[in-house]
Design a protein around this motif. Structure first.
Motif, PDB file in Angstrom:
ATOM      1  N   CYS A   1      -6.290  -4.555  -7.827  1.00  0.00           N
ATOM      2  CA  CYS A   1      -4.964  -4.341  -7.233  1.00  0.00           C
ATOM      3  C   CYS A   1      -3.920  -5.340  -7.742  1.00  0.00           C
ATOM      4  O   CYS A   1      -2.744  -4.981  -7.885  1.00  0.00           O
ATOM      5  CB  CYS A   1      -5.051  -4.438  -5.709  1.00  0.00           C
ATOM      6  SG  CYS A   1      -6.159  -3.252  -4.946  1.00  0.00           S
TER       7      CYS A   1
ATOM      8  N   GLN B   1      -3.501  -3.843 -11.512  1.00  0.00           N
ATOM      9  CA  GLN B   1      -2.626  -2.915 -10.773  1.00  0.00           C
ATOM     10  C   GLN B   1      -3.040  -1.457 -10.980  1.00  0.00           C
ATOM     11  O   GLN B   1      -2.213  -0.568 -11.151  1.00  0.00           O
ATOM     12  CB  GLN B   1      -1.168  -3.124 -11.182  1.00  0.00           C
ATOM     13  CG  GLN B   1      -0.631  -4.498 -10.836  1.00  0.00           C
ATOM     14  CD  GLN B   1       0.844  -4.657 -11.153  1.00  0.00           C
ATOM     15  OE1 GLN B   1       1.468  -3.774 -11.739  1.00  0.00           O
ATOM     16  NE2 GLN B   1       1.400  -5.789 -10.753  1.00  0.00           N
ATOM     17  N   LEU B   2      -4.353  -1.230 -10.944  1.00  0.00           N
ATOM     18  CA  LEU B   2      -4.867   0.140 -11.087  1.00  0.00           C
ATOM     19  C   LEU B   2      -4.776   0.910  -9.785  1.00  0.00           C
ATOM     20  O   LEU B   2      -4.647   2.141  -9.793  1.00  0.00           O
ATOM     21  CB  LEU B   2      -6.325   0.098 -11.572  1.00  0.00           C
ATOM     22  CG  LEU B   2      -6.562  -0.507 -12.958  1.00  0.00           C
ATOM     23  CD1 LEU B   2      -8.047  -0.554 -13.269  1.00  0.00           C
ATOM     24  CD2 LEU B   2      -5.811   0.287 -14.023  1.00  0.00           C
ATOM     25  N   LEU B   3      -4.865   0.194  -8.669  1.00  0.00           N
ATOM     26  CA  LEU B   3      -4.812   0.827  -7.354  1.00  0.00           C
ATOM     27  C   LEU B   3      -3.897   0.022  -6.447  1.00  0.00           C
ATOM     28  O   LEU B   3      -3.752  -1.194  -6.620  1.00  0.00           O
ATOM     29  CB  LEU B   3      -6.213   0.890  -6.724  1.00  0.00           C
ATOM     30  CG  LEU B   3      -7.247   1.824  -7.372  1.00  0.00           C
ATOM     31  CD1 LEU B   3      -8.605   1.612  -6.717  1.00  0.00           C
ATOM     32  CD2 LEU B   3      -6.818   3.276  -7.245  1.00  0.00           C
TER      33      LEU B   3
ATOM     34  N   PRO C   1      -5.431  -1.365  -0.336  1.00  0.00           N
ATOM     35  CA  PRO C   1      -5.923  -0.307   0.568  1.00  0.00           C
ATOM     36  C   PRO C   1      -5.168  -0.255   1.887  1.00  0.00           C
ATOM     37  O   PRO C   1      -4.841  -1.274   2.487  1.00  0.00           O
ATOM     38  CB  PRO C   1      -7.391  -0.702   0.790  1.00  0.00           C
ATOM     39  CG  PRO C   1      -7.754  -1.524  -0.393  1.00  0.00           C
ATOM     40  CD  PRO C   1      -6.511  -2.286  -0.743  1.00  0.00           C
TER      41      PRO C   1
ATOM     42  N   GLN D   1      -5.283  10.665  -1.090  1.00  0.00           N
ATOM     43  CA  GLN D   1      -4.930   9.291  -0.751  1.00  0.00           C
ATOM     44  C   GLN D   1      -6.006   8.634   0.116  1.00  0.00           C
ATOM     45  O   GLN D   1      -6.230   7.423   0.028  1.00  0.00           O
ATOM     46  CB  GLN D   1      -3.580   9.263  -0.024  1.00  0.00           C
ATOM     47  CG  GLN D   1      -2.395   9.554  -0.928  1.00  0.00           C
ATOM     48  CD  GLN D   1      -2.285   8.545  -2.066  1.00  0.00           C
ATOM     49  OE1 GLN D   1      -2.424   7.333  -1.867  1.00  0.00           O
ATOM     50  NE2 GLN D   1      -2.050   9.032  -3.264  1.00  0.00           N
TER      51      GLN D   1
ATOM     52  N   TRP E   1      -8.587   7.456  -2.478  1.00  0.00           N
ATOM     53  CA  TRP E   1      -8.105   6.356  -3.318  1.00  0.00           C
ATOM     54  C   TRP E   1      -8.015   5.059  -2.516  1.00  0.00           C
ATOM     55  O   TRP E   1      -8.345   3.977  -3.017  1.00  0.00           O
ATOM     56  CB  TRP E   1      -6.740   6.692  -3.909  1.00  0.00           C
ATOM     57  CG  TRP E   1      -6.800   7.564  -5.123  1.00  0.00           C
ATOM     58  CD1 TRP E   1      -6.326   8.824  -5.257  1.00  0.00           C
ATOM     59  CD2 TRP E   1      -7.393   7.229  -6.393  1.00  0.00           C
ATOM     60  NE1 TRP E   1      -6.584   9.310  -6.514  1.00  0.00           N
ATOM     61  CE2 TRP E   1      -7.230   8.351  -7.236  1.00  0.00           C
ATOM     62  CE3 TRP E   1      -8.035   6.106  -6.891  1.00  0.00           C
ATOM     63  CZ2 TRP E   1      -7.683   8.381  -8.549  1.00  0.00           C
ATOM     64  CZ3 TRP E   1      -8.504   6.125  -8.201  1.00  0.00           C
ATOM     65  CH2 TRP E   1      -8.326   7.248  -9.022  1.00  0.00           C
ATOM     66  N   ASN E   2      -7.559   5.147  -1.267  1.00  0.00           N
ATOM     67  CA  ASN E   2      -7.403   3.940  -0.458  1.00  0.00           C
ATOM     68  C   ASN E   2      -8.732   3.391   0.043  1.00  0.00           C
ATOM     69  O   ASN E   2      -8.811   2.215   0.423  1.00  0.00           O
ATOM     70  CB  ASN E   2      -6.484   4.220   0.736  1.00  0.00           C
ATOM     71  CG  ASN E   2      -5.010   4.196   0.374  1.00  0.00           C
ATOM     72  OD1 ASN E   2      -4.390   3.144   0.314  1.00  0.00           O
ATOM     73  ND2 ASN E   2      -4.451   5.364   0.083  1.00  0.00           N
TER      74      ASN E   2
ATOM     75  N   LEU F   1     -11.530   3.570  -1.893  1.00  0.00           N
ATOM     76  CA  LEU F   1     -12.401   3.325  -3.044  1.00  0.00           C
ATOM     77  C   LEU F   1     -12.872   1.870  -3.104  1.00  0.00           C
ATOM     78  O   LEU F   1     -14.068   1.596  -3.277  1.00  0.00           O
ATOM     79  CB  LEU F   1     -11.666   3.702  -4.334  1.00  0.00           C
ATOM     80  CG  LEU F   1     -12.479   3.548  -5.631  1.00  0.00           C
ATOM     81  CD1 LEU F   1     -13.752   4.385  -5.572  1.00  0.00           C
ATOM     82  CD2 LEU F   1     -11.638   3.945  -6.842  1.00  0.00           C
TER      83      LEU F   1
END
Length: 332
Positions: free
Chosen positions: A174, A178-180, A183, A194, A197-198, A200
């Motif tokens: 993160c 900065q890939l995701l 959360p 979403q 993704w949140n 993961l």
């Protein structure tokens, strides 16, 4: 089929008895304690009138068996709570009322369960795939460099605290890459993409620790099976190593994996406190910690009882799956 049905019925009866004993232990531990139980239950901010009201609702002037009977009645038929000016009915299964928020404990738990289930079920898929796959590969490549590397990684995974893995994932994935985004829990019904993704990073944080345990268990069980006499006979007849791994060694490890997964899943529902706290997930574990901090005893009792229920349920299901995988268990 009759033998299998009898086996299932015995396991159900055993689970019911275990839950009954668990409820007795929880009630005694939390409600039969030295000191003013009504004051402890109501919390430090309650007035004398509120403490007296709680004492009446808990039937503290009655004998112990009568008080426990009222506790069971709440679980099976519900009970009524006085709010001062009116009476509020708590439908079964009634786990009590929070004297900090005036909410029913059942409603609090039902609001938190989807978060914990989302975390644990997703993590379970990862720890089974990664853990069992790593264990199979390690057993197949035994004695080689790749096996030693996998064993070292597995030991490192077992020894690493879950919050360390979570912090590293957040800083790297993160922060640096900065890939995701960081959360933030999203309901599955609102936005499934979403939601995934949140979750993961929390899934990986919780699953990597457990995957190491599954890898060790799978490897040990498979190596034990591969050392048996009938496997040597198959090798003497020229059966390929891959066939031995897939048809015999992996099947021998199934029972251990099922048993470990039952214990891990049941305990993770309420035990993923660090993961939920680290990633700000409003689940059962985080709510239990909050209830302990503010001395909200009805919420603590309800949470512990529900967590115990899922542990017992997971083990009962594991016994049935174990019997399906190996019918010899039914005859034992």
């Amino acid at each position: 089929m009759n033998g299998f049905t009898g086996f299932v019925l015995r396991r159900i009866a055993g689970a019911v008895i275990t839950l009954f004993v668990l409820s007795v232990i929880i009630y005694v531990v939390f409600y039969v304690t030295p000191g003013d139980v009504a004051q402890i239950t109501c919390g430090p901010r309650c007035s004398p009138a509120q403490v007296h009201q709680v004492s009446q609702q808990l039937h503290l002037d009655d004998p112990l068996y009568v008080r426990y009977w009222h506790f069971l009645q709440g679980l099976f038929v519900g009970q009524d709570f006085s709010t001062g000016t009116s009476v509020e009915h708590c439908a079964a299964p009634c786990l009590g009322q929070s004297y900090q928020t005036d909410q029913q404990v059942t409603d609090i738990i039902l609001a938190k369960l989807p978060v914990s289930f989302s975390l644990v079920i997703g993590a379970m898929v990862i720890w089974l795939l990664v853990g069992v796959g790593t264990g199979v590969l390690s057993a197949w490549r035994r004695g080689r460099l790749s096996e030693r590397l996998l064993t070292a990684v597995t030991l490192a995974g077992v020894a690493t605290p879950v919050f360390v893995i979570g912090l590293v994932l957040m800083i790297v994935v993160c922060g640096e890459l900065q890939l995701l985004p960081f959360p933030q829990y999203v309901n599955f019904t609102d936005d499934p993409e979403q939601w995934a993704w949140n979750l993961l990073l929390p899934w990986l944080s919780l699953a990597l620790i457990e995957a190491a345990n599954f890898a060790r268990m799978t490897r040990a069980s498979m190596l034990e099976t591969l050392a048996e006499d009938h496997i040597r006979t198959f090798r003497a007849y020229g059966v390929a190593e891959r066939a031995l791994i897939a048809r015999h060694a992996l099947r021998g490890a199934t029972a251990s994996v099922i048993a470990l997964n039952a214990v891990t899943f049941g305990s993770a529902v309420g035990g993923a406190v660090l993961t939920e706290t680290l990633f700000g997930l409003p689940g059962i574990g985080q709510e239990l910690v909050h209830a302990v901090k503010v001395v909200d005893l009805p919420v603590v009792v309800g949470m512990v009882l529900v967590i115990g229920f899922f542990v017992v349920l997971a083990n009962a299901v594991a016994d049935v799956l174990y019997a399906v995988a190996d019918r010899r268990v039914v005859l034992a």
